[in-house]
Scaffold this motif. Structure first.
Motif, PDB file in Angstrom:
ATOM      1  N   THR A  18     -15.950 -41.683 -69.954  1.00  0.00           N
ATOM      2  CA  THR A  18     -16.422 -42.193 -68.670  1.00  0.00           C
ATOM      3  C   THR A  18     -17.002 -43.588 -68.875  1.00  0.00           C
ATOM      4  O   THR A  18     -17.221 -44.018 -70.020  1.00  0.00           O
ATOM      5  CB  THR A  18     -17.541 -41.304 -68.084  1.00  0.00           C
TER       6      THR A  18
ATOM      7  N   ASP B 100     -20.014 -44.314 -68.262  1.00  0.00           N
ATOM      8  CA  ASP B 100     -21.326 -44.078 -68.882  1.00  0.00           C
ATOM      9  C   ASP B 100     -21.217 -44.056 -70.406  1.00  0.00           C
ATOM     10  O   ASP B 100     -22.127 -44.504 -71.100  1.00  0.00           O
ATOM     11  CB  ASP B 100     -21.944 -42.774 -68.377  1.00  0.00           C
ATOM     12  N   ASP B 101     -20.117 -43.530 -70.929  1.00  0.00           N
ATOM     13  CA  ASP B 101     -19.908 -43.529 -72.389  1.00  0.00           C
ATOM     14  C   ASP B 101     -19.794 -44.958 -72.919  1.00  0.00           C
ATOM     15  O   ASP B 101     -20.320 -45.279 -73.980  1.00  0.00           O
ATOM     16  CB  ASP B 101     -18.646 -42.747 -72.764  1.00  0.00           C
TER      17      ASP B 101
ATOM     18  N   VAL C  95     -21.128 -47.623 -71.520  1.00  0.00           N
ATOM     19  CA  VAL C  95     -22.491 -48.174 -71.426  1.00  0.00           C
ATOM     20  C   VAL C  95     -23.326 -47.706 -72.618  1.00  0.00           C
ATOM     21  O   VAL C  95     -24.035 -48.501 -73.243  1.00  0.00           O
ATOM     22  CB  VAL C  95     -23.162 -47.770 -70.088  1.00  0.00           C
TER      23      VAL C  95
ATOM     24  N   GLU D 151     -20.856 -42.557 -57.163  1.00  0.00           N
ATOM     25  CA  GLU D 151     -20.385 -41.815 -58.327  1.00  0.00           C
ATOM     26  C   GLU D 151     -18.872 -41.983 -58.422  1.00  0.00           C
ATOM     27  O   GLU D 151     -18.168 -41.871 -57.415  1.00  0.00           O
ATOM     28  CB  GLU D 151     -20.719 -40.324 -58.192  1.00  0.00           C
TER      29      GLU D 151
END
Length: 143
Positions: A16, A18-19, A21, A127
């Motif tokens: 994702t 987020d990974d 980041v 999201e």
């Protein structure tokens, strides 16, 4: 005619955004001044065009997902003594309209006319869709 060029790169190991980041927040993925960097074997020949406003577009799980403005290209010498290029980018990740991308090695140039648009500011904080749904919608041309 545009006077800058972008790069496109697979974010290997990321599931994702987020990974990505989280990886860029690690000391190993940062320059001494704390900016995110991606170390690559090849130095771009079109350096001046990249530094004239280019971004690095990230493909995560086969979907072009986000971009970061490229700030500079730093020389990086590994423990093996080999000269490499560190692509140093702005820490801000900008979500873009999703697009499917097939796997490829290394980085590639991406012309400004071939880049997906940034998501509108209001949608950038939403999201993201689940990867499978995002991919399915992109395959049928909805995204």
């Amino acid at each position: 005619m545009d006077n800058y060029i972008n790069l496109i790169k697979l974010s290997v190991g990321s599931e994702t955004m987020d990974d990505l980041v989280a990886w860029q927040a690690t000391k190993r993925a940062q320059t001494p001044d704390g900016l995110p960097r991606h170390v690559t074997r090849m130095w771009p020949k079109r350096e001046a065009e990249i530094l004239n406003g280019g971004s690095i577009f990230w493909v995560i799980k086969g979907v072009l997902t986000c971009r970061q403005r490229i700030l500079r290209l730093d020389e990086y010498i590994g423990q093996d003594g080999i000269r490499r290029c560190a692509i140093v980018s702005d820490p801000e990740l900008v979500r873009v309209q999703s697009a499917l991308k097939r796997p490829f090695q290394g980085w590639r140039y991406l012309k400004p006319g071939d880049t997906p648009p940034d998501l509108p500011k209001g949608r950038a904080s939403e999201e993201p869709l689940p990867i499978e749904l995002n991919r399915a919608l992109a395959e049928i041309g909805v995204l």
